[in-house]
Design a protein around this motif. Structure first.
Motif, PDB file in Angstrom:
ATOM      1  N   ARG A 114      33.451  34.737  42.410  1.00 31.50           N
ATOM      2  CA  ARG A 114      32.883  36.034  42.032  1.00 31.50           C
ATOM      3  C   ARG A 114      32.027  35.862  40.783  1.00 31.50           C
ATOM      4  N   PRO A 115      30.734  35.557  40.973  1.00 29.45           N
ATOM      5  CA  PRO A 115      29.846  35.357  39.815  1.00 29.45           C
ATOM      6  C   PRO A 115      29.812  36.561  38.874  1.00 29.45           C
ATOM      7  N   ASP A 116      29.961  37.777  39.410  1.00 26.69           N
ATOM      8  CA  ASP A 116      29.910  38.971  38.553  1.00 26.69           C
ATOM      9  C   ASP A 116      31.091  38.995  37.576  1.00 26.69           C
ATOM     10  N   LEU A 117      32.284  38.693  38.078  1.00 23.32           N
ATOM     11  CA  LEU A 117      33.462  38.705  37.204  1.00 23.32           C
ATOM     12  C   LEU A 117      33.442  37.508  36.251  1.00 23.32           C
ATOM     13  N   GLU A 118      32.877  36.413  36.730  1.00 25.96           N
ATOM     14  CA  GLU A 118      32.755  35.229  35.876  1.00 25.96           C
ATOM     15  C   GLU A 118      31.855  35.552  34.674  1.00 25.96           C
ATOM     16  N   LYS A 119      30.755  36.249  34.970  1.00 33.84           N
ATOM     17  CA  LYS A 119      29.841  36.658  33.906  1.00 33.84           C
ATOM     18  C   LYS A 119      30.511  37.639  32.958  1.00 33.84           C
ATOM     19  N   PHE A 120      31.313  38.539  33.529  1.00 36.31           N
ATOM     20  CA  PHE A 120      32.028  39.533  32.715  1.00 36.31           C
ATOM     21  C   PHE A 120      32.938  38.824  31.707  1.00 36.31           C
ATOM     22  N   VAL A 121      33.749  37.895  32.190  1.00 33.74           N
ATOM     23  CA  VAL A 121      34.686  37.186  31.298  1.00 33.74           C
ATOM     24  C   VAL A 121      33.915  36.332  30.292  1.00 33.74           C
ATOM     25  N   GLU A 122      32.859  35.688  30.789  1.00 29.96           N
ATOM     26  CA  GLU A 122      32.037  34.818  29.926  1.00 29.96           C
ATOM     27  C   GLU A 122      31.403  35.621  28.776  1.00 29.96           C
ATOM     28  N   LYS A 123      30.793  36.759  29.124  1.00 23.48           N
ATOM     29  CA  LYS A 123      30.107  37.562  28.103  1.00 23.48           C
ATOM     30  C   LYS A 123      31.104  38.227  27.164  1.00 23.48           C
TER      31      LYS A 123
END
Lengths: 124, 146
Positions: free
Chosen positions: A16-25
């Motif tokens: 899930r790239p969207d959730l990965e970005k969420f956690v990353e940001k």
């Protein structure tokens, strides 16, 4: 049974790239806040005072798993005088009109003397 | 636990990944574990205290919004070693884990395991490496819980 990669296997299964970005940001934002606080010799409780919030509220914000709102982020930006979210500057467009070998658009028609000219000419 | 048996943490993942309601929270929790623990260490602040006469901890961290009700019980041995157990979604209306029908069983089991793990550390059945970065544990060590 290989048990070492339970977490990474699960994350590969549900990519899930969207959730990965969420956690990353989220992590990047909270890391930056912690870094600025440390640099200035401040603690999260001091930030809470600056924001007029309870220490538990700010701890929640800094947990790294909280869904920070843009309003909360900009409040922190304002009291610390930093930018946490960078947006590319808006591009300014300048429109130029360039005419290359432009021909006159008016259609050339054969010369026709006006009636007035003819009449005037008749008197002579 | 035999080779074909599921670990507690595997059961936690399998149980929640089948339910769309919890899938996003489960992914976020695992991404957070995957990205934060190896880089920053298992800092105490990352966990909520869930112990009854033990050092049992829980995830997500204490202050994460109450909307996120997934609970994963664990034991933070130090900054480098964390044992992950099982958990469920905690009932919204209940404040104590022991009063919640969903998590009660996992909460009590986690507390019992942590008490036993502490004994094993004291008895040197589980040992630390010299720099405390890891533990040395017999591969087929069986822990009996009453």
């Amino acid at each position: 049974m290989e048990r070492n990669n339970i977490i990474s296997d699960f994350l590969n299964e549900f990519n899930r790239p969207d959730l990965e970005k969420f956690v990353e940001k989220n992590t990047a934002i909270t890391d930056k806040i912690y870094a600025v606080l440390e640099e200035r010799g401040l603690k999260p409780a001091d930030l809470a005072k600056m924001l007029d919030k309870s220490p538990s509220e700010v701890s929640k914000w800094l947990s790294g798993m909280h869904n920070l709102t843009l309003k909360s982020i900009t409040k922190i930006e304002a009291v610390l005088g930093i930018d946490l979210v960078h947006i590319d500057a808006q591009k300014e467009y300048v429109y130029l009109k360039i005419k290359v070998n432009e021909k006159k658009s008016a259609v050339e028609t054969p010369f026709e003397p006006s009636h007035y000219t003819k009449e005037v000419a008749g008197y002579y | 636990m035999g080779d074909d048996e599921k670990s507690l943490f595997e059961d936690f993942i399998d149980f929640h990944k089948a339910d769309k309601k919890w899938l996003d929270d489960l992914i976020i929790m695992n991404l957070w574990l995957f990205k934060n623990i190896p880089n920053k260490g298992a800092q105490e602040d990352f966990f909520r205290h869930e112990g009854i006469k033990s050092d049992t901890k829980g995830l997500p961290p204490k202050y994460v919004e109450t909307k996120n009700l997934l609970r994963l019980y664990c034991y933070r041995a130090n900054n480098n070693v964390v044992f992950l157990f099982n958990g469920r979604s905690k009932t919204k209306s209940v404040s104590k884990a022991q009063d919640c029908p969903n998590v009660r069983e996992h909460f009590h089991l986690a507390n019992k395991i942590v008490v036993k793990l502490n004994e094993l550390f004291k008895e040197k059945e589980i040992q630390w490496t010299k720099d405390y970065s890891d533990i040395i544990i017999e591969k087929n060590l069986v822990i009996e819980i009453e």
